[in-house]
Design an enzyme around this catalytic site. Structure first.
Site, PDB file in Angstrom:
ATOM      1  N   SER A 112      46.326  32.784 137.964  1.00 16.33           N
ATOM      2  CA  SER A 112      46.830  32.342 136.655  1.00 16.33           C
ATOM      3  C   SER A 112      48.273  32.789 136.448  1.00 16.33           C
ATOM      4  CB  SER A 112      45.943  32.906 135.546  1.00 16.33           C
ATOM      5  OG  SER A 112      45.820  34.320 135.682  1.00 16.33           O
ATOM      6  N   ASN A 153      39.500  43.084 131.283  1.00 17.04           N
ATOM      7  CA  ASN A 153      38.846  42.315 130.220  1.00 17.04           C
ATOM      8  C   ASN A 153      39.367  42.669 128.835  1.00 17.04           C
ATOM      9  OD1 ASN A 153      37.443  41.422 132.389  1.00 17.04           O
ATOM     10  ND2 ASN A 153      35.447  42.222 131.767  1.00 17.04           N
ATOM     11  N   HIS A 190      47.016   1.535 101.113  1.00 16.49           N
ATOM     12  CA  HIS A 190      46.722   0.503 102.135  1.00 16.49           C
ATOM     13  C   HIS A 190      48.017  -0.064 102.745  1.00 16.49           C
ATOM     14  CE1 HIS A 190      42.605   0.388 100.406  1.00 16.49           C
ATOM     15  NE2 HIS A 190      43.279   0.548  99.273  1.00 16.49           N
ATOM     16  N   SER A 221      68.071   1.789 123.724  1.00 17.42           N
ATOM     17  CA  SER A 221      67.202   1.034 124.624  1.00 17.42           C
ATOM     18  C   SER A 221      67.991   0.689 125.872  1.00 17.42           C
ATOM     19  CB  SER A 221      66.743  -0.237 123.919  1.00 17.42           C
ATOM     20  OG  SER A 221      66.459  -1.238 124.868  1.00 17.42           O
ATOM     21  N   LYS A 233      69.546  -1.224 119.598  1.00 17.49           N
ATOM     22  CA  LYS A 233      68.440  -0.345 119.230  1.00 17.49           C
ATOM     23  C   LYS A 233      68.846   1.089 118.927  1.00 17.49           C
ATOM     24  CE  LYS A 233      64.351  -1.444 119.979  1.00 17.49           C
ATOM     25  NZ  LYS A 233      63.320  -1.636 118.969  1.00 17.49           N
ATOM     26  N   ASN A 262      66.232   3.969 118.257  1.00 14.04           N
ATOM     27  CA  ASN A 262      64.788   4.206 118.141  1.00 14.04           C
ATOM     28  C   ASN A 262      64.468   5.625 117.667  1.00 14.04           C
ATOM     29  OD1 ASN A 262      64.179   1.621 119.073  1.00 14.04           O
ATOM     30  ND2 ASN A 262      64.405   2.288 121.210  1.00 14.04           N
ATOM     31  N   GLU A 321      58.384   9.706 117.019  1.00 15.15           N
ATOM     32  CA  GLU A 321      57.268   9.139 117.800  1.00 15.15           C
ATOM     33  C   GLU A 321      56.660  10.179 118.737  1.00 15.15           C
ATOM     34  OE1 GLU A 321      58.428   4.500 118.378  1.00 15.15           O
ATOM     35  OE2 GLU A 321      59.785   5.956 119.262  1.00 15.15           O
ATOM     36  N   GLN A 346      39.704  32.621 131.236  1.00 15.41           N
ATOM     37  CA  GLN A 346      41.102  32.586 131.679  1.00 15.41           C
ATOM     38  C   GLN A 346      41.766  31.262 131.267  1.00 15.41           C
ATOM     39  OE1 GLN A 346      42.210  34.145 135.610  1.00 15.41           O
ATOM     40  NE2 GLN A 346      42.704  32.064 136.190  1.00 15.41           N
ATOM     41  N   LYS A 396      44.445  30.186 128.103  1.00 12.91           N
ATOM     42  CA  LYS A 396      45.868  30.480 127.940  1.00 12.91           C
ATOM     43  C   LYS A 396      46.762  29.251 127.896  1.00 12.91           C
ATOM     44  CE  LYS A 396      45.009  34.823 129.854  1.00 12.91           C
ATOM     45  NZ  LYS A 396      43.620  34.351 130.016  1.00 12.91           N
TER      46      LYS A 396
HETATM   47  N1  ARG Z   1      43.275  36.609 134.547  1.00 10.38           N
HETATM   48  C1  ARG Z   1      42.068  36.993 133.864  1.00 10.38           C
HETATM   49  C2  ARG Z   1      41.961  36.247 132.521  1.00 10.38           C
HETATM   50  O1  ARG Z   1      42.953  35.781 132.073  1.00 10.38           O
HETATM   51  C3  ARG Z   1      42.109  38.448 133.579  1.00 10.38           C
HETATM   52  C4  ARG Z   1      40.777  39.069 133.400  1.00 10.38           C
HETATM   53  C5  ARG Z   1      40.142  39.236 134.687  1.00 10.38           C
HETATM   54  N2  ARG Z   1      38.915  39.925 134.564  1.00 10.38           N
HETATM   55  C6  ARG Z   1      37.966  39.827 135.476  1.00 10.38           C
HETATM   56  N3  ARG Z   1      36.875  40.450 135.262  1.00 10.38           N
HETATM   57  N4  ARG Z   1      38.145  39.061 136.524  1.00 10.38           N
HETATM   58  O2  ARG Z   1      40.931  36.114 131.931  1.00 10.38           O
END
Ligand code: ARG
Length: 460
Positions: free
Chosen positions: A24, A111, A157, A278, A284, A286, A291, A323, A326
């Protein structure tokens, strides 16, 4: 094959495609500064509670602030072995301090670490988005203030309904945005809980001081259940929900502005800074900014939906699925920041085409139908009868291709004996809005009061 970092128990290497799949780092590097701040607070607490030796604590603090600087000046190098930002920072410490780095993870799991970072991110970013909502509100109130004399056809309307003040319609958006600011503040409030110390899910056997960490990081309260703390993403979903509703509002504003800028309406002129041309039609101009913001609301809803669906079947406590919260969160925050900045600039530079609006109103006297009916009601006719009579007059004028105000009084009297010479005063849009009296109506005196109230609130 790739060597596992947190893999003391593993004998074999990780499949490289899986390794990429689970990484990630490309997006959670957005959390880098929060991660360091969190670690600094954690080390200070471990030191104060004498859980780790002072010397090691001091080295950790020194290196953490060096890494923070390198992140801030963009020189931080991410170790290719790092799957996420938490690991990247740990590896950077390890490179400088070797074994000392390993004291950092006492009484902390990724965690609770990742929730801490996310909560800090939400608190910061939601404050920023709220302040941008206020800026847009102020720009709208100023636009309303400087165009108090402009009466436009109010629509239902997408058809002419009754005359209203343009300012009144603009203030409708200010009210909508106020509710958005309240919802965003609610989401921020729920983010303001310190989860560290929950560890993997059960808390820790060490005598940690969670209140001290909360104080260092500026959190108002502690999460009260360690299992909930690591498995709760309500605050993310609330942020996504509040930004989705806000996008629904600004998207409707964009739609109004797009309509008003058409040659059919011709009520406004949008600054060239927010328009494009355009590739084939040279004339144009726009309204692409409007939009694209209208279009981006679909992304905001998709972000909310993806987190709701991702969370719905997860057993307690932490699961790796989480995860995936995010990217949607970061995406909606960035979209909100950009959309609000663009709209504020667009509103500040918007030109109201007064003559064109007056011409538009003059073309269609049926917009005074309710004023005619109200006139008859004031002469003691029951409303439904007045409605019927006025409907007949409107149809008659359309058939004869006449303006209602050009019908002589004798002719009007054939529809209702209540008509007198004073009926001709009714065909005046300014008079129409002045005649409204109910609280919250389009009456200029009341709208003016609203403007003063908003200015006091937004500037104060
Ligand atoms: N990259 C993980 C997340 O965003 C971090 C937590 C990882 N924890 C684990 N037990 N693998 O959730």
């Amino acid at each position: 094959m790739t060597k596992k970092l947190w893999g003391g128990r593993f004998k074999s290497e990780q499949d490289p495609v899986f390794w990429q799949f689970q990484s990630s780092i490309d997006y959670d590097k957005e959390l880098a500064e929060y991660d360091i701040e969190g670690s600094i607070a954690h080390v200070k607490m471990l030191d104060k509670a004498k859980i780790i030796p002072k010397k090691q604590a001091q080295s950790l603090l020194k290196v953490l602030s060096q890494i923070l600087k390198s992140i801030q000046n963009n020189t931080f190098k991410i170790d290719p072995k790092a799957e996420d930002i938490h690991t990247a920072i740990y590896l950077a410490i390890k490179k400088k301090l070797d074994k000392t780095a390993d004291y950092l993870h006492t009484a902390r799991s990724r965690n609770d670490q990742v929730v801490l970072d996310l909560r800090m991110y939400c608190k910061d970013k939601l404050s920023l988005v709220i302040s941008q909502v206020k800026k847009l509100q102020l720009a709208l109130v100023n636009l309303a203030k400087s165009n108090m004399d402009v009466v436009i056809p109010g629509l239902t309307h997408t058809q002419h309904a009754v005359p209203i003040l343009l300012s009144h319609q603009i203030l409708a958006y200010v009210s909508m945005l106020e509710r958005d600011a309240e919802r965003l503040s609610g989401a921020r409030e729920r983010s303001d809980e310190m989860p560290l110390g929950s560890c993997a899910l059960a808390g820790t056997s060490f005598t940690i001081d969670r209140k001290y960490v909360a104080k260092l990081l500026g959190f108002s309260t502690l999460s009260e259940n360690s299992i909930d703390a690591v498995s709760d993403r309500d605050f993310v979903i609330e942020a996504l929900s509040a930004t989705s509703i806000m996008f629904m509002h600004i998207s409707r504003f964009c739609e109004d502005m797009i309509l008003f800028a058409t040659s059919e309406f011709d009520f406004i002129d949008i600054s060239e800074a927010y328009c494009t041309g355009s590739s084939i039609m040279p004339q144009k101009k726009n309204p692409d900014a409007l939009e694209l913001i209208r279009g981006a609301s679909s992304k905001a809803y998709a972000n909310l939906n993806s987190c709701l669906v991702m969370m719905k079947g997860l057993p307690l406590a932490y699961n790796r699925d989480m995860q995936l919260d995010k990217e949607p969160l970061f995406s909606s925050i960035k979209l909100s920041e950009d959309a609000l900045t663009i709209l504020t600039g667009l509103v500040k530079t918007l030109k109201i085409k007064r003559e064109s609006i007056v011409r538009n109103l003059e073309q269609d006297q049926s917009i005074f139908a309710l004023d005619i009916a109200d006139y008859l009601v004031n002469k003691k006719m029951p409303f439904t009868e007045a409605h019927k009579v006025t409907g007949k007059i409107v149809a008659y004028a359309i058939d004869k291709n006449l303006k209602i105000s050009n019908l002589p009084i004798a002719e009007l009297k054939k529809f209702a004996k209540e008509f007198g010479e004073d009926i001709y005063k009714v065909f005046d849009a300014k008079r129409s809005v002045m005649s409204k009296r109910s609280i919250g109506s389009t009456n200029p005196l009341l709208v003016r009061q609203q403007i003063d109230k908003w200015l006091k609130k937004l500037k104060g």
